[in-house]
Design a protein around this motif. Structure first.
Motif, PDB file in Angstrom:
ATOM      1  N   SER A 110       0.820  -1.211   0.000  1.00 37.59           N
ATOM      2  CA  SER A 110       0.000   0.000   0.000  1.00 37.59           C
ATOM      3  C   SER A 110       0.853   1.260   0.000  1.00 37.59           C
ATOM      4  O   SER A 110       0.610   2.188  -0.783  1.00 37.59           O
ATOM      5  CB  SER A 110      -0.934   0.018   1.213  1.00 37.59           C
ATOM      6  N   VAL A 111       1.847   1.308   0.873  1.00 36.48           N
ATOM      7  CA  VAL A 111       2.611   2.548   0.984  1.00 36.48           C
ATOM      8  C   VAL A 111       3.544   2.728  -0.208  1.00 36.48           C
ATOM      9  O   VAL A 111       3.697   3.830  -0.730  1.00 36.48           O
ATOM     10  CB  VAL A 111       3.391   2.589   2.307  1.00 36.48           C
ATOM     11  N   ARG A 112       4.156   1.648  -0.661  1.00 34.15           N
ATOM     12  CA  ARG A 112       5.048   1.753  -1.808  1.00 34.15           C
ATOM     13  C   ARG A 112       4.287   2.228  -3.044  1.00 34.15           C
ATOM     14  O   ARG A 112       4.763   3.102  -3.788  1.00 34.15           O
ATOM     15  CB  ARG A 112       5.728   0.406  -2.068  1.00 34.15           C
ATOM     16  N   GLU A 113       3.101   1.673  -3.282  1.00 31.95           N
ATOM     17  CA  GLU A 113       2.321   2.085  -4.442  1.00 31.95           C
ATOM     18  C   GLU A 113       1.717   3.469  -4.247  1.00 31.95           C
ATOM     19  O   GLU A 113       1.625   4.254  -5.190  1.00 31.95           O
ATOM     20  CB  GLU A 113       1.226   1.064  -4.728  1.00 31.95           C
ATOM     21  N   ALA A 114       1.310   3.785  -3.011  1.00 34.32           N
ATOM     22  CA  ALA A 114       0.710   5.096  -2.761  1.00 34.32           C
ATOM     23  C   ALA A 114       1.702   6.222  -3.029  1.00 34.32           C
ATOM     24  O   ALA A 114       1.348   7.251  -3.620  1.00 34.32           O
ATOM     25  CB  ALA A 114       0.207   5.178  -1.322  1.00 34.32           C
ATOM     26  N   ILE A 115       2.948   6.035  -2.596  1.00 36.02           N
ATOM     27  CA  ILE A 115       3.913   7.106  -2.797  1.00 36.02           C
ATOM     28  C   ILE A 115       4.257   7.250  -4.281  1.00 36.02           C
ATOM     29  O   ILE A 115       4.482   8.361  -4.774  1.00 36.02           O
ATOM     30  CB  ILE A 115       5.171   6.872  -1.928  1.00 36.02           C
ATOM     31  N   GLU A 116       4.226   6.161  -5.017  1.00 34.61           N
ATOM     32  CA  GLU A 116       4.448   6.247  -6.465  1.00 34.61           C
ATOM     33  C   GLU A 116       3.265   6.929  -7.148  1.00 34.61           C
ATOM     34  O   GLU A 116       3.442   7.722  -8.082  1.00 34.61           O
ATOM     35  CB  GLU A 116       4.674   4.853  -7.044  1.00 34.61           C
ATOM     36  N   ILE A 117       2.064   6.648  -6.693  1.00 32.07           N
ATOM     37  CA  ILE A 117       0.878   7.321  -7.245  1.00 32.07           C
ATOM     38  C   ILE A 117       0.951   8.820  -6.966  1.00 32.07           C
ATOM     39  O   ILE A 117       0.635   9.642  -7.837  1.00 32.07           O
ATOM     40  CB  ILE A 117      -0.399   6.698  -6.664  1.00 32.07           C
ATOM     41  N   ALA A 118       1.365   9.197  -5.764  1.00 28.69           N
ATOM     42  CA  ALA A 118       1.484  10.615  -5.434  1.00 28.69           C
ATOM     43  C   ALA A 118       2.512  11.300  -6.337  1.00 28.69           C
ATOM     44  O   ALA A 118       2.270  12.400  -6.860  1.00 28.69           O
ATOM     45  CB  ALA A 118       1.866  10.779  -3.964  1.00 28.69           C
ATOM     46  N   ARG A 119       3.636  10.655  -6.532  1.00 34.52           N
ATOM     47  CA  ARG A 119       4.686  11.256  -7.361  1.00 34.52           C
ATOM     48  C   ARG A 119       4.246  11.363  -8.817  1.00 34.52           C
ATOM     49  O   ARG A 119       4.513  12.374  -9.487  1.00 34.52           O
ATOM     50  CB  ARG A 119       5.961  10.429  -7.247  1.00 34.52           C
ATOM     51  N   THR A 120       3.588  10.331  -9.315  1.00 37.13           N
ATOM     52  CA  THR A 120       3.131  10.364 -10.709  1.00 37.13           C
ATOM     53  C   THR A 120       2.021  11.390 -10.888  1.00 37.13           C
ATOM     54  O   THR A 120       1.969  12.105 -11.906  1.00 37.13           O
ATOM     55  CB  THR A 120       2.650   8.975 -11.154  1.00 37.13           C
ATOM     56  N   SER A 121       1.130  11.494  -9.920  1.00 34.50           N
ATOM     57  CA  SER A 121       0.079  12.512  -9.982  1.00 34.50           C
ATOM     58  C   SER A 121       0.681  13.897 -10.036  1.00 34.50           C
ATOM     59  O   SER A 121       0.193  14.782 -10.756  1.00 34.50           O
ATOM     60  CB  SER A 121      -0.845  12.394  -8.761  1.00 34.50           C
ATOM     61  N   ARG A 122       1.746  14.100  -9.288  1.00 32.30           N
ATOM     62  CA  ARG A 122       2.418  15.407  -9.300  1.00 32.30           C
ATOM     63  C   ARG A 122       2.900  15.752 -10.704  1.00 32.30           C
ATOM     64  O   ARG A 122       2.800  16.904 -11.149  1.00 32.30           O
ATOM     65  CB  ARG A 122       3.599  15.371  -8.318  1.00 32.30           C
ATOM     66  N   THR A 123       3.392  14.762 -11.454  1.00 34.80           N
ATOM     67  CA  THR A 123       3.886  15.067 -12.802  1.00 34.80           C
ATOM     68  C   THR A 123       2.745  15.481 -13.719  1.00 34.80           C
ATOM     69  O   THR A 123       2.938  16.307 -14.614  1.00 34.80           O
ATOM     70  CB  THR A 123       4.621  13.859 -13.411  1.00 34.80           C
ATOM     71  N   ILE A 124       1.563  14.921 -13.523  1.00 29.18           N
ATOM     72  CA  ILE A 124       0.415  15.302 -14.356  1.00 29.18           C
ATOM     73  C   ILE A 124       0.014  16.741 -14.071  1.00 29.18           C
ATOM     74  O   ILE A 124      -0.376  17.490 -14.988  1.00 29.18           O
ATOM     75  CB  ILE A 124      -0.759  14.328 -14.129  1.00 29.18           C
ATOM     76  N   LEU A 125       0.122  17.164 -12.812  1.00 30.77           N
ATOM     77  CA  LEU A 125      -0.220  18.534 -12.468  1.00 30.77           C
ATOM     78  C   LEU A 125       0.884  19.526 -12.821  1.00 30.77           C
ATOM     79  O   LEU A 125       0.662  20.746 -12.739  1.00 30.77           O
ATOM     80  CB  LEU A 125      -0.539  18.653 -10.969  1.00 30.77           C
ATOM     81  N   GLY A 126       2.054  19.036 -13.198  1.00 30.00           N
ATOM     82  CA  GLY A 126       3.147  19.929 -13.540  1.00 30.00           C
ATOM     83  C   GLY A 126       3.520  20.823 -12.375  1.00 30.00           C
ATOM     84  O   GLY A 126       3.542  20.398 -11.220  1.00 30.00           O
ATOM     85  N   ALA A 127       3.763  22.106 -12.655  1.00 35.83           N
ATOM     86  CA  ALA A 127       4.158  23.036 -11.601  1.00 35.83           C
ATOM     87  C   ALA A 127       3.063  23.189 -10.556  1.00 35.83           C
ATOM     88  O   ALA A 127       3.353  23.400  -9.367  1.00 35.83           O
ATOM     89  CB  ALA A 127       4.516  24.390 -12.196  1.00 35.83           C
ATOM     90  N   ASN A 128       1.813  23.088 -10.967  1.00 34.86           N
ATOM     91  CA  ASN A 128       0.719  23.194  -9.998  1.00 34.86           C
ATOM     92  C   ASN A 128       0.779  22.076  -8.954  1.00 34.86           C
ATOM     93  O   ASN A 128       0.182  22.197  -7.882  1.00 34.86           O
ATOM     94  CB  ASN A 128      -0.632  23.153 -10.702  1.00 34.86           C
ATOM     95  N   GLY A 129       1.467  20.998  -9.279  1.00 30.91           N
ATOM     96  CA  GLY A 129       1.544  19.887  -8.353  1.00 30.91           C
ATOM     97  C   GLY A 129       2.288  20.197  -7.073  1.00 30.91           C
ATOM     98  O   GLY A 129       2.124  19.488  -6.077  1.00 30.91           O
TER      99      GLY A 129
END
Length: 390
Positions: free
Chosen positions: A329-348
């Protein structure tokens, strides 16, 4: 055929009972009303104002020690407790940590290993949120290796005298009671320590880059004298604190996925409105690939969490199985957070969005209650029969 819900593509909700959904919705509504309007500001300021009031409100909705029976506790199922953790951490990891430490560590220790007098004295007030609890195991020099703890408890006539320090203690400075583990001549023992006891102090830890909307403290035990009946009578050795950690890790299995869900939903919604090169970025293959992979891992994690919850309710959940869940859960969650940040770009990176806050929080969740490496070794020992911890 009906159109699938993008937020629940595998029909996870259909696996829950009506009562499960009611518990989840109660916690979600409380978070929406009491936490989400303020959490970005709390996090940026590095504070959790009104924590005692929040604890009483959480007690009023039955969220504190909710999976325990009797003594004012709700007696909810493990699945329902997991769903509550999911919703709390979808708001912020600090809120789930408050509830997890209260119920799965401090209250569980008293409920599982305490005397009847200790249970009656502390559990009803902790379940209502009148008294906040904390749990002292980790030390400045000993985290993953609690067997090497230096905090001691020595007999002095009918009393015990505790000396030592504990570090990274959630709820420490606002707690009315601390469950502290110490070395004795009889092995590791747990003690119920009123925080008003002379010699006890809990200075807050400042300058955190993670879990900023959470109370984190050091516990200092300077010859704290306790009566003989302050010891938890039901257990000796590391089995005591490790049983509590299994309870807390189970909550993290669900909670981390709540943070991941918030990040994914933020990224998915953002991708439908943010336009580049003449169309929403969600229309580009690379963005869709990111969203698909994140959704896959989130929903796999939810199904694993539900399976572990059913095993806990059946009384068959093993600590090694909890390690599978916590690691995943935590390993995948932190990867999801990081990948989501890339989709938001600077707004992330802006606190106008929750993604960076969750990503930073998950850096703490990744290593507390057992680092990824420790859980890998638990699983490795299961698979090979070889103990690689030393």
């Amino acid at each position: 055929m009906s159109v699938l819900d993008a937020t629940d593509p595998l029909g996870f909700d259909e696996l829950l009972s009506e009562e499960d959904r009611a518990v989840r919705d109660t916690v979600r509504a409380w978070c929406r009303e009491r936490v989400l309007p303020h959490i970005a500001g709390w996090y940026e300021a590095g504070e959790l104002p009104g924590v005692r009031e929040l604890a009483r409100e959480l007690g009023a909705i039955g969220a504190l020690g909710m999976h325990l029976e009797g003594y004012g506790c709700a007696g909810a199922s493990a699945v329902q407790y997991g769903l509550a953790c999911l919703e709390l951490e979808a708001a912020d990891s600090g809120l789930r940590s408050l509830v997890s430490v209260q119920g799965s560590l401090a209250m569980y220790a008293v409920h599982r290993w305490g005397s009847e007098e200790q249970k009656r004295q502390w559990l009803p007030r902790m379940a209502s949120g009148e008294v906040i609890g904390c749990f002292g195991l980790t030390e400045p020099d000993h985290g993953s290796d609690p067997a090497s703890m230096r905090t001691t408890a020595k007999r002095d006539g009918p009393d015990w005298v505790l000396t030592g320090r504990k570090m990274w203690i959630t709820n420490g400075s606002v707690a009315g009671v601390a469950v502290v583990w110490a070395r004795t001549d009889e092995g590791v023992r747990g003690f119920v320590v009123p925080t008003t006891a002379p010699g006890f102090s809990a200075p807050d830890i400042k300058h955190k880059g993670s879990l900023r909307a959470s109370v984190t403290s050091e516990l200092v035990l300077d010859h704290v004298r306790l009566p003989g009946d302050a010891v938890l009578p039901g257990v000796r050795g590391l089995r005591g604190p490790l049983s509590c950690l299994s309870q807390a890790r189970y909550g993290i299995v669900w909670g981390a996925l709540g943070a991941a869900r918030t990040c994914l939903e933020t990224a998915r919604e953002y991708s439908t409105t943010r336009e580049q090169f003449g169309k929403p970025i969600g229309g580009f293959q690379l963005t869709q690939a990111k969203l698909a992979d994140m959704s896959l891992e989130l929903n796999k994690g939810l199904l694993l969490a539900l399976h572990l919850g059913h095993r806990m309710d059946a009384g068959t959940l093993r600590p090694e199985q909890v390690s599978y869940g916590k690691l995943n859960s935590v390993r995948e969650a932190i990867e999801i957070a990081r990948t989501s940040r890339t989709i938001l770009g600077a707004n992330g990176i802006s606190y106008e969005y929750p993604v960076m806050r969750h990503a930073n929080n998950l850096e703490s969740v990744l290593t507390y209650e057992g680092t990824p490496e420790m859980h890998q070794l638990v699983i490795g020992k299961l698979l090979t029969g070889q103990d690689a911890f030393r």
